[in-house]
Design an enzyme around this catalytic site. Sequence first.
Site, PDB file in Angstrom:
ATOM      1  N   GLU A   1       0.708  -1.518   0.090  1.00 13.22           N
ATOM      2  CA  GLU A   1       0.030  -0.304  -0.056  1.00 13.22           C
ATOM      3  C   GLU A   1       0.605   1.213  -0.131  1.00 13.22           C
ATOM      4  O   GLU A   1       1.488   1.062   0.426  1.00 13.22           O
ATOM      5  CB  GLU A   1      -1.225   0.017   1.158  1.00 13.22           C
ATOM      6  CG  GLU A   1      -1.906   1.028   1.416  1.00 13.22           C
ATOM      7  CD  GLU A   1      -3.101   1.938   0.294  1.00 13.22           C
ATOM      8  OE1 GLU A   1      -2.473   2.000  -0.964  1.00 13.22           O
ATOM      9  OE2 GLU A   1      -4.535   1.148   0.562  1.00 13.22           O
ATOM     10  N   HIS A   2       0.314   1.902  -0.429  1.00 11.74           N
ATOM     11  CA  HIS A   2       1.255   3.734  -0.703  1.00 11.74           C
ATOM     12  C   HIS A   2       1.072   4.274   0.550  1.00 11.74           C
ATOM     13  O   HIS A   2      -0.444   4.742   0.785  1.00 11.74           O
ATOM     14  CB  HIS A   2       1.085   4.928  -2.131  1.00 11.74           C
ATOM     15  CG  HIS A   2       1.704   4.533  -3.010  1.00 11.74           C
ATOM     16  ND1 HIS A   2       0.725   3.846  -4.222  1.00 11.74           N
ATOM     17  CD2 HIS A   2       2.311   3.563  -3.409  1.00 11.74           C
ATOM     18  CE1 HIS A   2       1.159   3.429  -5.467  1.00 11.74           C
ATOM     19  NE2 HIS A   2       2.327   3.271  -5.012  1.00 11.74           N
TER      20      HIS A   2
ATOM     21  N   TYR B   1      -5.300   4.313  -0.392  1.00 10.21           N
ATOM     22  CA  TYR B   1      -6.177   3.273  -1.567  1.00 10.21           C
ATOM     23  C   TYR B   1      -5.674   2.279  -2.627  1.00 10.21           C
ATOM     24  O   TYR B   1      -6.564   2.840  -3.386  1.00 10.21           O
ATOM     25  CB  TYR B   1      -7.314   4.271  -1.530  1.00 10.21           C
ATOM     26  CG  TYR B   1      -8.223   4.544   0.062  1.00 10.21           C
ATOM     27  CD1 TYR B   1      -7.599   4.570   1.273  1.00 10.21           C
ATOM     28  CD2 TYR B   1      -8.235   5.753  -0.090  1.00 10.21           C
ATOM     29  CE1 TYR B   1      -8.217   5.002   2.100  1.00 10.21           C
ATOM     30  CE2 TYR B   1      -9.545   6.492   0.938  1.00 10.21           C
ATOM     31  CZ  TYR B   1      -9.112   5.951   2.447  1.00 10.21           C
ATOM     32  OH  TYR B   1      -9.141   6.854   3.213  1.00 10.21           O
ATOM     33  N   HIS B   2      -4.267   1.968  -2.913  1.00 11.83           N
ATOM     34  CA  HIS B   2      -3.834   1.171  -3.751  1.00 11.83           C
ATOM     35  C   HIS B   2      -3.405  -0.376  -2.848  1.00 11.83           C
ATOM     36  O   HIS B   2      -2.086  -0.307  -3.675  1.00 11.83           O
ATOM     37  CB  HIS B   2      -2.945   2.208  -4.173  1.00 11.83           C
ATOM     38  CG  HIS B   2      -3.333   3.106  -4.300  1.00 11.83           C
ATOM     39  ND1 HIS B   2      -2.508   4.383  -4.545  1.00 11.83           N
ATOM     40  CD2 HIS B   2      -4.026   3.820  -5.138  1.00 11.83           C
ATOM     41  CE1 HIS B   2      -2.612   5.705  -4.933  1.00 11.83           C
ATOM     42  NE2 HIS B   2      -4.056   5.342  -5.062  1.00 11.83           N
ATOM     43  N   PRO B   3      -4.012  -0.808  -2.576  1.00  8.14           N
ATOM     44  CA  PRO B   3      -3.716  -2.144  -2.239  1.00  8.14           C
ATOM     45  C   PRO B   3      -3.079  -2.805  -3.179  1.00  8.14           C
ATOM     46  O   PRO B   3      -4.432  -3.355  -4.063  1.00  8.14           O
ATOM     47  CB  PRO B   3      -4.406  -2.856  -1.194  1.00  8.14           C
ATOM     48  CG  PRO B   3      -6.312  -1.928  -1.734  1.00  8.14           C
ATOM     49  CD  PRO B   3      -5.716  -1.086  -2.008  1.00  8.14           C
TER      50      PRO B   3
END
Length: 541
Positions: A298-299, A474-476
């Site tokens: 995740e970022h 919100y980039h999993p």
Amino acid sequence: MNHDPTETLEADYVIAGGGSAGCVAARRLVDAGHSVILLEAGGDDRSAAVYVPAGSARLVGDPQYDWKYEVEPDPSRNGRVDTWPSGKVLGGGGSINGMLYLRGNPADYDRWVQQGARGWSFPEVLPYFLRAERNENGASKFHSDKGPLGVANLRVSHPFNRLFVDACVAAGIPRNDDFNGATQEGVGYYQATQWGGLRCSAARGYLRPISGHAKLKLMKRAFVSRIRVRNGVAEAVEFSHYGVAKLARARREVLLAAGTIGSPKILMLSGIGPRAELERHGIACVNDLPGVGRNLHEHPGIILSYDVNMRTMNVDAHSRWRFALRALQFALLRRGPGTSPISHVGAFFRTRPELPAFDAQLHFQPMGYEVTPDKVLLARANRVSLAVNVTQPGTRGSIKLRSPHPQDAPLIEHSLVGAEADIRTLIDGARAMRKIFSSPALRDHVQKEYLPGEGVSTDEQWEAYVRAGAFAMYHPIGTCRMGDLADPSSVVDPELRVKNIRQLRVIDAAVMPSLPSCNTNGPTIMVAERASALVLGAPLA
């Protein structure tokens, strides 16, 4: 719920998950003449809340559209408990996200190859990005204007956007008019997955044109419980439809497209995953794959915000008459703040000049937000905001089963800022942005730094701010990673076939070995495009 199926359906392909990837695959398989059953656990996407772009911030945290997965307490952030969004609607995350269209750095995909994903280098994936894209700027070496996914320039402007871009350029960040062109580094305006001023999710772009096709059976509110495997072959998908147990048989293949959180959960419920994890829940292990649920990326990001001396878009939203005026502008012209994505200006920059490549991404918006663990709210002051995030984070998390019951949410464990290098990048990136906001190009327009506040200056104070305020972008990705068959940590091979199971592939962001240096919806659609070509045996040259 009665667990004995009351109805059995059958098609060439069964797709478990109607998010971005599932919609892409359904379209491509139906276009090729195959019958498809598409199972989506959420509801319909046809609502103003989804299609009006400015409503995206309100979708996150709304249980009608968002699964709202609660994450376990984060030891790297003082035990903070986050809620991660996941689209509970046809189109999945692409129906509730911030709509930014990005592909990432070519080096990201070359890294995938080094991690065992043969055939996924940038020259090999670019044709699939092009196949997806319908860019309003027309066709070129790096763009297409023929695909289903609408990609458009912003239809809203604000004076602070230009001021901020000019200030970044003055600070040494090069101007970039196309992050998806010859180079990604620099500062410029984002493009969005919109068409005609409306959100263009994969549900709208890919699925809507075939919604009445005889070969497609779309079932919403269809909650997948497990994949039925017999003698090493994925035969069918068990699901409940409005609480009634049903079975969908696949004559050719089952395609799992439930996302980074949902796909490993379904595999484990099906007996595919780490043996000890499955046996702990009394699930018979049919395929011991230790990598299922691991490798979660995740970022991590932090927010900075500034009160300014000009009216910002969030204040307009709180004014009834201005809101009514903007609503009329949107209704008549499909322009103005109603078309706004979550961010307007982006930058990919080096937090320290000696670095060989950029290590941070920037999202800037001429509006102010209040970010809580589970919601994003519009502020009431004239405020601009920006988020700085690490492009290649060093920490990894996991998805595990909470119980053997399909309706129970999985356990999500992740130390968002567990890597010291990531904390350093966030601090250096934030300091670079603070310097830009105090530069001659901007300082006459800035009244005060709202977050983190001028009292934060030392390394210790910055680290405390990062640990208290860092949030997931919100980039999993990565929980069913692809790689070489001999790699014990890989889940699928480079053709996305689940190891040791026939007729089963994972086709979503879960298969990515590592994060692209950008927002992930565009890369997810690319993965699904290439997956569809692999399924059909027709890869693009």
